[in-house]
Design a protein around this motif. Structure first.
Motif, PDB file in Angstrom:
ATOM      1  N   LYS A  66       0.871  -1.171   0.000  1.00  0.00           N
ATOM      2  CA  LYS A  66       0.000   0.000   0.000  1.00  0.00           C
ATOM      3  C   LYS A  66       0.905   1.217   0.000  1.00  0.00           C
ATOM      4  O   LYS A  66       2.047   1.166   0.466  1.00  0.00           O
ATOM      5  CB  LYS A  66      -0.995   0.013   1.151  1.00  0.00           C
ATOM      6  N   ARG A  82       1.646   3.028 -11.871  1.00  0.00           N
ATOM      7  CA  ARG A  82       0.333   2.657 -11.335  1.00  0.00           C
ATOM      8  C   ARG A  82      -0.149   3.681 -10.317  1.00  0.00           C
ATOM      9  O   ARG A  82      -1.331   4.031 -10.283  1.00  0.00           O
ATOM     10  CB  ARG A  82       0.419   1.271 -10.689  1.00  0.00           C
ATOM     11  N   ILE A  83       0.764   4.201  -9.482  1.00  0.00           N
ATOM     12  CA  ILE A  83       0.400   5.214  -8.493  1.00  0.00           C
ATOM     13  C   ILE A  83      -0.135   6.458  -9.192  1.00  0.00           C
ATOM     14  O   ILE A  83      -1.166   7.014  -8.806  1.00  0.00           O
ATOM     15  CB  ILE A  83       1.606   5.568  -7.598  1.00  0.00           C
ATOM     16  N   LEU A 138       0.145   8.371   1.063  1.00  0.00           N
ATOM     17  CA  LEU A 138       0.290   9.682   0.440  1.00  0.00           C
ATOM     18  C   LEU A 138       0.631  10.736   1.479  1.00  0.00           C
ATOM     19  O   LEU A 138       0.572  10.480   2.684  1.00  0.00           O
ATOM     20  CB  LEU A 138      -0.994  10.051  -0.299  1.00  0.00           C
ATOM     21  N   SER A 187      -3.563   9.513   3.576  1.00  0.00           N
ATOM     22  CA  SER A 187      -4.455   8.573   2.906  1.00  0.00           C
ATOM     23  C   SER A 187      -3.611   7.529   2.161  1.00  0.00           C
ATOM     24  O   SER A 187      -2.415   7.711   1.971  1.00  0.00           O
ATOM     25  CB  SER A 187      -5.402   9.305   1.961  1.00  0.00           C
ATOM     26  N   ASP A 188      -4.247   6.452   1.748  1.00  0.00           N
ATOM     27  CA  ASP A 188      -3.537   5.346   1.111  1.00  0.00           C
ATOM     28  C   ASP A 188      -4.098   5.021  -0.261  1.00  0.00           C
ATOM     29  O   ASP A 188      -5.282   5.231  -0.527  1.00  0.00           O
ATOM     30  CB  ASP A 188      -3.641   4.079   1.969  1.00  0.00           C
ATOM     31  N   ILE A 189      -3.218   4.467  -1.102  1.00  0.00           N
ATOM     32  CA  ILE A 189      -3.616   3.797  -2.337  1.00  0.00           C
ATOM     33  C   ILE A 189      -3.295   2.330  -2.097  1.00  0.00           C
ATOM     34  O   ILE A 189      -2.178   1.969  -1.788  1.00  0.00           O
ATOM     35  CB  ILE A 189      -2.836   4.315  -3.561  1.00  0.00           C
ATOM     36  N   GLY A 190      -4.292   1.472  -2.245  1.00  0.00           N
ATOM     37  CA  GLY A 190      -4.056   0.056  -2.031  1.00  0.00           C
ATOM     38  C   GLY A 190      -4.686  -0.399  -0.735  1.00  0.00           C
ATOM     39  O   GLY A 190      -5.461   0.330  -0.136  1.00  0.00           O
ATOM     40  N   GLU A 250      -3.624   5.877 -10.546  1.00  0.00           N
ATOM     41  CA  GLU A 250      -4.673   5.717  -9.536  1.00  0.00           C
ATOM     42  C   GLU A 250      -4.707   6.862  -8.523  1.00  0.00           C
ATOM     43  O   GLU A 250      -5.416   6.773  -7.521  1.00  0.00           O
ATOM     44  CB  GLU A 250      -4.474   4.387  -8.800  1.00  0.00           C
ATOM     45  N   TRP A 251      -3.942   7.914  -8.753  1.00  0.00           N
ATOM     46  CA  TRP A 251      -3.876   9.034  -7.810  1.00  0.00           C
ATOM     47  C   TRP A 251      -5.247   9.686  -7.665  1.00  0.00           C
ATOM     48  O   TRP A 251      -5.899  10.002  -8.664  1.00  0.00           O
ATOM     49  CB  TRP A 251      -2.871  10.062  -8.310  1.00  0.00           C
ATOM     50  N   PRO A 252      -5.727   9.909  -6.445  1.00  0.00           N
ATOM     51  CA  PRO A 252      -7.029  10.566  -6.262  1.00  0.00           C
ATOM     52  C   PRO A 252      -7.012  11.987  -6.832  1.00  0.00           C
ATOM     53  O   PRO A 252      -6.105  12.761  -6.547  1.00  0.00           O
ATOM     54  CB  PRO A 252      -7.198  10.599  -4.734  1.00  0.00           C
TER      55      PRO A 252
END
Length: 118
Positions: free
Chosen positions: A10, A36-37, A13, A17-20, A40-42
């Motif tokens: 994971k 990939r990050i 950020l 907050s997290d991605i994954g 998928e970045w918010p």
């Protein structure tokens, strides 16, 4: 892919907050993770990386190199089987962008004084 070749990661950020978590092959490169990050970045964040080169990944206190694989970056001690590895994400805009922003910042600024003499 065999189950033991997968690593669950994971990405934390700048705002906590997290991605994954997402499962990756041990053979995946850091450059692939960065791509990939970015994808998928918010989009609701103040800081958004434009490209993978704007992103730095930190794991166990070390900045990861693009050509390294996930398997090479893993810390051999302190890992629990089936545990999630957290990598920290730092967004650092490219040098060309920061140079243009400096030119804007160097424009004359209006001074505002709020002194009171009693």
């Amino acid at each position: 892919m065999p189950e033991e070749d997968l690593v669950e990661l994971k990405f934390r950020l700048y705002d906590g907050s997290d991605i994954g978590p997402i499962r990756y092959s041990s053979a995946s490169t850091v450059a692939m993770l960065k791509e990939r990050i970015v994808s998928e970045w918010p989009r609701d964040k103040k800081i958004i990386p434009k490209a993978a080169s704007d992103v730095k990944l930190i794991c166990a206190g070390k900045i990861l190199e693009n050509n390294k694989t996930v398997g090479q970056c893993r810390v051999p001690f302190g890992e629990l089987p089936g545990g999630v590895i957290t990598m920290h994400v730092v967004v650092q805009p490219s040098l060309a962008k920061t140079k243009t922003e400096k030119k804007i910042d160097e424009s004359p600024k209006k001074s505002v004084c709020s002194c009171s003499i009693l």
